[in-house]
Design a protein around this motif. Sequence first.
Motif: not given
Lengths: 275, 261, 285
Positions: A8-9, A33-35, A66-68
């Motif tokens: 995931p983004a 989700a990315p995008g 929080i993960r980015c």
Amino acid sequence: MDGNATLPALAVERLSVALSGRTILDHVGFSLAPGSFCGLIGANGSGKTTLLRSILGLVTPSGGTIRCAGGKPGQAIGYVPQKIQFDPFMPLRARDVVGLGLDGHRFGIPLPNAARRARVAAMLAAVDAERFADQRVGDLSGGQQQRVMIAHALIRAPKLLLLDEPLANLDLRSIAEVVGLLHRLTEKQGITVLLSAHDMNPLLPVMDQIVYLAHGRAVSGTVADVVRGGVLSQLYGYHIDVIRVHGRVLVVAAGGVEAQDGSLLCDPVHVAPIP
Amino acid sequence: MFSSFMLNSWIVATIVAATAGLVGFFVVIRGASFAAHALPLSAFPGAAAAALLGVNEIAGLVGFAALGVLGINGFSRRGRPEVATALTLVLLLGVGTLLLSQSRDDAQLVYGLLFGQVLGVSRAEIVPIAALSAAASLATLMLLRPLLLSAVSPELAQARGVAPGRIDIAFLVIMALAETIALPVVGALLVFSLMVGPASAARNLTDRPWLGLALSVGLSVVTAWLAIALAYQTNWPIGFFVGGLGALAYAVGRAVRGAKS
Amino acid sequence: MVLSDFLSVLAGFWQNGPVQVALAVGGGAALVSAVVGVFTVLRGQAFAGHALADVSSAGGSASLLLGLRPLVGFFAMAALAAGGMEALGARAVRERDLVTGIVLGAGLGLTALFLYFDMTSTATTGAAVSVMFGSMFALAPGTVTLALGVAALALAASAALYRPLLLIALDPDLATIRGVRVRAVGFAHVVVLAMAVSLSAMTIGAILSTALLIGPAACGLRLARRTGTAIAIAAGLGLLATWGGIFLAYDSFYWTPGHGWPVSFFVVAIIVGAYALTGLRGRAG
């Protein structure tokens, strides 16, 4: 989305934040989700700004993770703060504000540099701001300023773009323009967008996902999954009706009763002309 | 220290300190520190002008204080208030340097006006000082609630029919009056210390506005008395003690506030 | 005939020793104040700038007692006050102004005391006037090197802080997520501010140095669309006011024999006049 193999983004898990003893966010969890284009919807005071500031690392959570994707906020996340009050005395053109997005953290005076100039010009073109690029930002309209700030946030090509109430105080035409612009940019550059708003309606055509905040708690998913009477009633803790009229969504509390905390339960009610 | 000669000084100091405490409370909650500092300094050249023209000193001070109010208000209309305050201040002080250079050089006089002097209050001066002081206090008391409301929220005040712009001007005039009368005693540079020091402590000692107001007046009077007594004993300038005691009051207020929370 | 009078005055002006020192030191002070002033006004720190200048007078008056160079005294006290304000630090504007006021009051109290000692212990009766209102024509020739060195240092530091300061002025949160240490940069700026005000305090006086700091910068910000232009306008106006003021003050010895008009008056008059004029005009490039 959980079954998807791509990372995931943005992944927020059991995030809790307390500010001066008050719980603002209570075990909030969702992933993007990315995008994807995600609306962060909730009434004033529901914790939207705190959630965005936590993701940026400006607020220290009391619990959760929080993960980015991509790492440090300054590199990987672009940010448009809530209604910047551009000082009319600030001697900065729209062009200079976008330039500060590129290298505002560096020491020293920016030296004339063709590559830098070209990058700023390209970004201004991307947000359709060339027409007013040489005016003082303080003299621009709200919609124009918002476009300049989006360019400021995007010039370092972040993977994730956070916008805090970018549509507040804009007229209907500017709202449509800004939403359309953001949609185009995400499609073209594959950026993930998380945009907070108290009104979901302008975002309905472009939103892939919604995070709905109330009283510090959140539900997330597609609009069809989340914006339903049963789901929102559980989130708010009292009966909520979701009414769809002419393609617009109205979230209404039964009878407009007053809530325990004193707020009127008919937020967010959206009565706006059909576009 | 309590001779009949000093008696006038005690009376005048009590009057000006009580007024300063009253007005100072609103200086603190309205965040008007810069204007409170700038107005007496703008008024100060009035003394030099009065000496050149041969008119009453207090009249000269009041005249220049009025120019200060006009300047701050006028420049504020087209620019930032703090820039307006700064430029009014330097303009009038600049005129002051010119007046001083043209008058008989009296360094002692300049020093007294800037930093205060205890002695030299005549019985005849008490009457105008008391009158101006009463005017400033009365105006403050009449505007008590609008001043408080517009400090909390200008929008809120406007909704209740109080024009924030008018309140701002009225408050500038009140500050100018209260500070002009205190100027000959405490000195142009340190008048505002008497205003903000005790008031800032009062604000931190209580959450109730009217009690805070009373405390501010009380602390201000005590500060002035202590400063006079110490200045009399040591022969050091009174401004030194007013500035120091003001900072001390603020520190105590902050410590109490910190201990509470 | 008028022209030849003017030329002869001008010839004397250039050859005058104190005038040459004043032109050099005053020019440096004006330039630094104008540049630093633009950021000071942008950050809403006009009061802090004025307060640092006022408090620096305690150092100026102490230097007379201790036999130090005035600039060293002015700067030491201004830097101390800057540290004090930072230590008592407050975020909200009203609270920040209050802290500034409290530090200012305490500092001016010290000025009062030191000036009192100056006047009682030595025979320098003019101490109050020279410290508070400047002593442009009484600057020691030896200060030129030191003053211009401090000016160069302050200008270099301003250039280094240029972009982070602008980003913070735009939005402190944006600066933070980009890795700018907002508080450290803010404090660095206040130290540079202390350098600027001590230079101008020495020339046009502690309480009037605000004119050089705020006036030209406010004019530049009114007229320019870009920061660089604002700084250039401010610098030009600051130099014009200072050098013009020095010339007029020099010339004024012929207007009212025995009583020259003070430089500070002319500097302030030119600056405030320019500010009033810029209020009538629109913006240039």
